[in-house]
Motif scaffolding. Structure first.
Motif, PDB file in Angstrom:
ATOM      1  N   TRP A  32       0.988  -1.149   0.019  1.00 12.43           N
ATOM      2  CA  TRP A  32       0.127  -0.125   0.244  1.00 12.43           C
ATOM      3  C   TRP A  32       0.889   1.336   0.072  1.00 12.43           C
ATOM      4  O   TRP A  32       0.627   2.165  -0.576  1.00 12.43           O
ATOM      5  CB  TRP A  32      -0.858   0.050   1.347  1.00 12.43           C
ATOM      6  CG  TRP A  32      -2.190  -0.921   1.042  1.00 12.43           C
ATOM      7  CD1 TRP A  32      -2.312  -2.080   1.470  1.00 12.43           C
ATOM      8  CD2 TRP A  32      -3.256  -0.574   0.323  1.00 12.43           C
ATOM      9  NE1 TRP A  32      -3.589  -2.309   0.949  1.00 12.43           N
ATOM     10  CE2 TRP A  32      -4.200  -1.392   0.218  1.00 12.43           C
ATOM     11  CE3 TRP A  32      -3.560   0.639  -0.506  1.00 12.43           C
ATOM     12  CZ2 TRP A  32      -5.547  -1.524  -0.390  1.00 12.43           C
ATOM     13  CZ3 TRP A  32      -4.764   0.731  -1.299  1.00 12.43           C
ATOM     14  CH2 TRP A  32      -5.816  -0.431  -1.124  1.00 12.43           C
ATOM     15  N   MET A  73       3.832   5.744  -5.461  1.00 15.43           N
ATOM     16  CA  MET A  73       3.775   5.744  -7.179  1.00 15.43           C
ATOM     17  C   MET A  73       2.536   6.581  -7.637  1.00 15.43           C
ATOM     18  O   MET A  73       2.734   7.409  -8.511  1.00 15.43           O
ATOM     19  CB  MET A  73       3.680   4.099  -7.654  1.00 15.43           C
ATOM     20  CG  MET A  73       4.935   3.455  -7.327  1.00 15.43           C
ATOM     21  SD  MET A  73       4.637   1.806  -7.766  1.00 15.43           S
ATOM     22  CE  MET A  73       4.342   1.966  -9.532  1.00 15.43           C
ATOM     23  N   ALA A  74       1.425   6.642  -6.970  1.00 15.82           N
ATOM     24  CA  ALA A  74       0.454   7.455  -7.271  1.00 15.82           C
ATOM     25  C   ALA A  74       0.796   9.025  -7.290  1.00 15.82           C
ATOM     26  O   ALA A  74       0.597   9.894  -8.102  1.00 15.82           O
ATOM     27  CB  ALA A  74      -0.812   7.133  -6.681  1.00 15.82           C
ATOM     28  N   LEU A  75       1.445   9.131  -6.080  1.00 15.11           N
ATOM     29  CA  LEU A  75       1.899  10.638  -5.869  1.00 15.11           C
ATOM     30  C   LEU A  75       2.795  11.167  -6.878  1.00 15.11           C
ATOM     31  O   LEU A  75       2.891  12.141  -7.461  1.00 15.11           O
ATOM     32  CB  LEU A  75       2.504  10.798  -4.119  1.00 15.11           C
ATOM     33  CG  LEU A  75       2.799  12.095  -3.962  1.00 15.11           C
ATOM     34  CD1 LEU A  75       1.696  13.216  -4.057  1.00 15.11           C
ATOM     35  CD2 LEU A  75       3.581  12.283  -2.683  1.00 15.11           C
ATOM     36  N   GLY A 114       2.519   1.758  -3.280  1.00 18.48           N
ATOM     37  CA  GLY A 114       1.339   2.047  -4.268  1.00 18.48           C
ATOM     38  C   GLY A 114       1.011   3.545  -4.023  1.00 18.48           C
ATOM     39  O   GLY A 114       0.834   4.532  -5.234  1.00 18.48           O
ATOM     40  N   ALA A 115       1.056   4.006  -2.697  1.00 16.27           N
ATOM     41  CA  ALA A 115       0.468   5.311  -2.610  1.00 16.27           C
ATOM     42  C   ALA A 115       1.697   6.387  -2.998  1.00 16.27           C
ATOM     43  O   ALA A 115       1.581   7.454  -3.973  1.00 16.27           O
ATOM     44  CB  ALA A 115       0.403   5.655  -1.105  1.00 16.27           C
ATOM     45  N   ALA A 143       3.038  10.079  -9.748  1.00 17.01           N
ATOM     46  CA  ALA A 143       2.452  10.070 -11.128  1.00 17.01           C
ATOM     47  C   ALA A 143       1.761  11.313 -11.238  1.00 17.01           C
ATOM     48  O   ALA A 143       1.752  11.945 -12.218  1.00 17.01           O
ATOM     49  CB  ALA A 143       1.671   8.918 -11.282  1.00 17.01           C
ATOM     50  N   PHE A 144       1.076  11.693 -10.281  1.00 13.67           N
ATOM     51  CA  PHE A 144       0.450  13.259  -9.984  1.00 13.67           C
ATOM     52  C   PHE A 144       1.403  14.250 -10.517  1.00 13.67           C
ATOM     53  O   PHE A 144       0.966  14.994 -11.016  1.00 13.67           O
ATOM     54  CB  PHE A 144      -0.199  13.153  -8.516  1.00 13.67           C
ATOM     55  CG  PHE A 144      -0.887  14.548  -8.340  1.00 13.67           C
ATOM     56  CD1 PHE A 144      -2.272  14.859  -9.168  1.00 13.67           C
ATOM     57  CD2 PHE A 144      -0.315  15.400  -7.745  1.00 13.67           C
ATOM     58  CE1 PHE A 144      -2.658  15.929  -8.997  1.00 13.67           C
ATOM     59  CE2 PHE A 144      -0.737  16.633  -7.428  1.00 13.67           C
ATOM     60  CZ  PHE A 144      -2.298  17.134  -8.109  1.00 13.67           C
TER      61      PHE A 144
END
Length: 142
Positions: free
Chosen positions: A8, A14-16, A11-12, A18-19
């Protein structure tokens, strides 16, 4: 740490990332969102010859001669880097809002409601024979 928690967190992250890459980098950061006007637009650091800072019971008067600052009462050389830092801050100061005269007059106490009557301090600058004064007020609720 459990494998699931680690997943988790990865994943968080990586999402940050990408943003940031896809959204933030596309915004034009060369111009700020709001660019208020300079407080003293005609002020030129090299042309300033006199700086005077006055408070209720004290006046600090500085004159520039041969690119050196001099206190005039008592006569004593001033630290040029400190004086230049104050002047540079004034050159970069920006106006964030203008209060119309009608709004000042409608307040109980007038300009005192805005903390500028009487001013807490005043900074006067003489540049090219022209004197400009900035009154510094107190913190207020208005």
């Amino acid at each position: 740490m459990k494998l699931r928690s680690t997943g988790w967190l990865i994943g968080a992250a990586m999402a940050l990332g990408a943003f940031i890459v896809f959204v933030e980098r596309r915004q034009d950061s060369s111009q700020p969102a709001s660019d208020p006007a300079l407080l003293l637009p005609d002020l030129n650091l090299a042309q300033i010859s006199v700086l005077e800072i006055s408070r209720t019971n004290q006046i600090i008067h500085l004159d520039r001669a041969s690119n050196r600052w001099q206190l005039t009462g008592p006569v004593y050389p001033a630290l040029s880097s400190g004086v230049d830092a104050v002047i540079e801050a004034l050159c970069k100061a920006r106006r964030h809002s203008i209060v119309p005269v009608q709004d000042v007059a409608s307040q109980p106490g007038g300009a005192a409601a805005y903390g500028v009557s009487p001013p807490r301090a005043a900074v006067s600058i003489t540049s090219g024979g022209r004197r400009q004064t900035v009154n510094l007020g107190s913190k207020t609720l208005v």
